[in-house]
Design a protein around this motif. Sequence first.
Motif, mmCIF file in Angstrom:
data_model
loop_
_atom_site.group_PDB
_atom_site.id
_atom_site.type_symbol
_atom_site.label_atom_id
_atom_site.label_comp_id
_atom_site.label_asym_id
_atom_site.label_seq_id
_atom_site.Cartn_x
_atom_site.Cartn_y
_atom_site.Cartn_z
ATOM 1 N N CYS A 165 0.138 15.557 -2.367
ATOM 2 C CA CYS A 165 -0.983 15.039 -2.620
ATOM 3 C C CYS A 165 -1.783 15.359 -4.082
ATOM 4 O O CYS A 165 -2.102 16.452 -3.967
ATOM 5 C CB CYS A 165 -1.972 14.913 -1.431
ATOM 6 S SG CYS A 165 -3.258 13.648 -1.584
ATOM 7 N N GLY A 183 0.943 -1.204 -0.069
ATOM 8 C CA GLY A 183 -0.002 -0.098 -0.090
ATOM 9 C C GLY A 183 0.810 1.201 -0.027
ATOM 10 O O GLY A 183 2.176 1.053 0.028
ATOM 11 N N LEU A 184 0.185 2.374 -0.097
ATOM 12 C CA LEU A 184 1.080 3.703 -0.315
ATOM 13 C C LEU A 184 1.171 4.206 1.095
ATOM 14 O O LEU A 184 2.249 5.183 1.051
ATOM 15 C CB LEU A 184 0.156 4.556 -1.129
ATOM 16 C CG LEU A 184 0.410 4.087 -2.449
ATOM 17 C CD1 LEU A 184 -0.233 5.096 -3.533
ATOM 18 C CD2 LEU A 184 1.499 3.438 -3.174
ATOM 19 N N VAL A 185 0.647 3.930 2.134
ATOM 20 C CA VAL A 185 0.864 4.603 3.540
ATOM 21 C C VAL A 185 2.504 3.657 3.818
ATOM 22 O O VAL A 185 3.077 4.501 4.268
ATOM 23 C CB VAL A 185 0.005 4.030 4.551
ATOM 24 C CG1 VAL A 185 0.746 4.602 5.880
ATOM 25 C CG2 VAL A 185 -1.183 4.878 4.472
ATOM 26 N N ASP A 210 2.160 11.548 -4.478
ATOM 27 C CA ASP A 210 1.102 10.370 -3.934
ATOM 28 C C ASP A 210 0.000 10.677 -5.066
ATOM 29 O O ASP A 210 -0.859 11.762 -4.852
ATOM 30 C CB ASP A 210 0.711 10.542 -2.529
ATOM 31 C CG ASP A 210 -0.413 9.594 -2.167
ATOM 32 O OD1 ASP A 210 -0.927 9.081 -3.042
ATOM 33 O OD2 ASP A 210 -0.526 8.984 -1.164
ATOM 34 N N TYR A 252 -4.236 14.364 3.601
ATOM 35 C CA TYR A 252 -4.505 13.063 4.021
ATOM 36 C C TYR A 252 -3.654 12.785 5.314
ATOM 37 O O TYR A 252 -2.328 13.007 5.243
ATOM 38 C CB TYR A 252 -4.133 12.147 2.957
ATOM 39 C CG TYR A 252 -4.001 10.738 3.251
ATOM 40 C CD1 TYR A 252 -5.239 10.081 3.838
ATOM 41 C CD2 TYR A 252 -2.999 9.873 2.851
ATOM 42 C CE1 TYR A 252 -5.240 8.806 4.055
ATOM 43 C CE2 TYR A 252 -2.904 8.575 3.523
ATOM 44 C CZ TYR A 252 -4.288 8.045 3.885
ATOM 45 O OH TYR A 252 -4.255 6.641 4.230
ATOM 46 N N ILE A 290 -2.549 8.609 -5.614
ATOM 47 C CA ILE A 290 -3.651 7.323 -5.719
ATOM 48 C C ILE A 290 -4.729 7.697 -6.119
ATOM 49 O O ILE A 290 -5.428 6.812 -6.605
ATOM 50 C CB ILE A 290 -3.529 7.048 -4.269
ATOM 51 C CG1 ILE A 290 -3.994 5.495 -3.948
ATOM 52 C CG2 ILE A 290 -4.201 7.871 -3.360
ATOM 53 C CD1 ILE A 290 -3.880 4.718 -2.445
ATOM 54 N N HIS A 291 -5.152 9.122 -6.208
ATOM 55 C CA HIS A 291 -6.594 9.457 -6.626
ATOM 56 C C HIS A 291 -6.254 9.822 -8.001
ATOM 57 O O HIS A 291 -7.527 10.615 -8.754
ATOM 58 C CB HIS A 291 -7.036 10.508 -5.806
ATOM 59 C CG HIS A 291 -7.267 10.098 -4.346
ATOM 60 N ND1 HIS A 291 -8.212 9.417 -3.965
ATOM 61 C CD2 HIS A 291 -6.557 10.443 -3.159
ATOM 62 C CE1 HIS A 291 -8.239 9.365 -2.570
ATOM 63 N NE2 HIS A 291 -7.185 9.947 -2.174
ATOM 64 N N ASN A 320 -6.223 15.196 -1.687
ATOM 65 C CA ASN A 320 -7.226 14.693 -0.675
ATOM 66 C C ASN A 320 -7.164 15.365 0.588
ATOM 67 O O ASN A 320 -5.989 15.392 1.276
ATOM 68 C CB ASN A 320 -7.118 13.145 -0.388
ATOM 69 C CG ASN A 320 -7.598 12.538 0.713
ATOM 70 O OD1 ASN A 320 -8.618 13.366 1.420
ATOM 71 N ND2 ASN A 320 -7.536 11.450 1.394
ATOM 72 N N LYS A 342 -7.470 2.502 -4.506
ATOM 73 C CA LYS A 342 -8.759 3.616 -4.622
ATOM 74 C C LYS A 342 -9.593 3.164 -5.756
ATOM 75 O O LYS A 342 -10.704 3.325 -5.573
ATOM 76 C CB LYS A 342 -8.265 4.837 -4.440
ATOM 77 C CG LYS A 342 -7.640 5.415 -3.230
ATOM 78 C CD LYS A 342 -8.444 5.438 -1.877
ATOM 79 C CE LYS A 342 -7.732 4.832 -1.006
ATOM 80 N NZ LYS A 342 -8.297 4.515 0.438
#
Length: 389
Positions: free
Chosen positions: A168, A95-97, A200, A121, A202-203, A172, A234
């Motif tokens: 981000c 995952g990205l965390v 990041d 985030y 991810i979205h 987010n 996501k």
Amino acid sequence: MSFDDPIDRRGTHCVKWDAMETLYGVSPDDGIAMWVADMEFQPPQCIQDAVSAMHDHGVYGYFGDESKYRAAIQWWMKNRHDWDIDPSWIFTTHGLVNGTALCVDTYTQPGDGVVLFTPVYHAFAKVIRANGREVVECDLVNDYGHYTFDFNAYDAQMTGNERMVILCSPHNPGGRVWTQSELKAVAAFAERHELIIVSDEIHQDLTFGSHKHIPTAKLSGLSERLITMTATTKTFNIAGSHSGNVIIEDPDLRERFANRMLALGISPNSFGLFMATAAYSPEGAEWVDELRGYLDGNRKIFDAGINAIPGLKSMPLEATYLAWVDFKDTGMSREEFTTRVEKHARIAVNHGPTFGSGGDTFLRFNFAAPRAQIIEAVTRMQAAFADLQ
Ligand SMILES: Cc1ncc(COP(=O)(O)O)c(C=O)c1O
């Protein structure tokens, strides 16, 4: 299954529904879970088929030969984001965390500053602090319901102790799709202060209307300071597969990251790789386009209903399914508006201050759910704030 079909996730180890009573005091019996960023939808059939094939085979051993998986990521980045990558640039994290933590760990030292554009985030700050680094909050400017940067202020804030900036993109919780000139300004800021950029993205797939995500990596001259993070999780609602792509073009940055992965014994999870390979496909792409249309419909209904309540403002989103609602103009204390949402409307949401500076008067609502649930949430919100009408 259509996006309109309700799915009961209660009692399935689903954090969004099964932890909301403990965390927010909102019962899953009659409450609505609008907090955690996962969707109330099943992923597309191509992913279900990949999982069924694993199940039918019935053996769950170590994964080998990543060529198809890497080619699928390469195809997606080219076809959906017009970004050419080489398969050898890709690392798979849990995952990205996890990806963020690895970047902080690899490229900074304890005590170093890591810049965040806040509110943002919440896991970024948690990871930075837990690694003994310092969070440097650079406040986004809320320009009439639209976040922008103020680099003059950020330049003045820098002390020379900062080593990294985490961007981000899309943002987010503000839902911004950063423009080319904004991304260039972030890059110039990073160059002025010699910061590694962790972007990041991810979205990246869940944008609205004409807003087009631009990978930071498409800016020229940045590769020696840039790490990009993307994921299927996501976009396709498979966050439980805990897999993310960390994409690094620069050989030196790549070698350092590879060593850190090795030192920590991190290798990929088969389920994540099977699902990601199936997701990044023409069938997956078709599903994502349908999803974006559905989310856009929910966004319009949610925003219209919320903005009709005097004093409430839902930030116009360019991407994501996470509405960022400002309660400032109600004049209510944070405790009062939060109580109304949780106790009267019986909706579990994310609290603004967890996103850092600038989040105090906000709550975040996840509207990736069957439309009937969004209409019900809006009706409850209008009733909970009826005295303001
Ligand atoms: C910007 C951003 N990065 C990372 C994550 C979570 O990533 P993962 O589940 O892969 O750890 C989220 C989840 O909402 C997010 O919004």
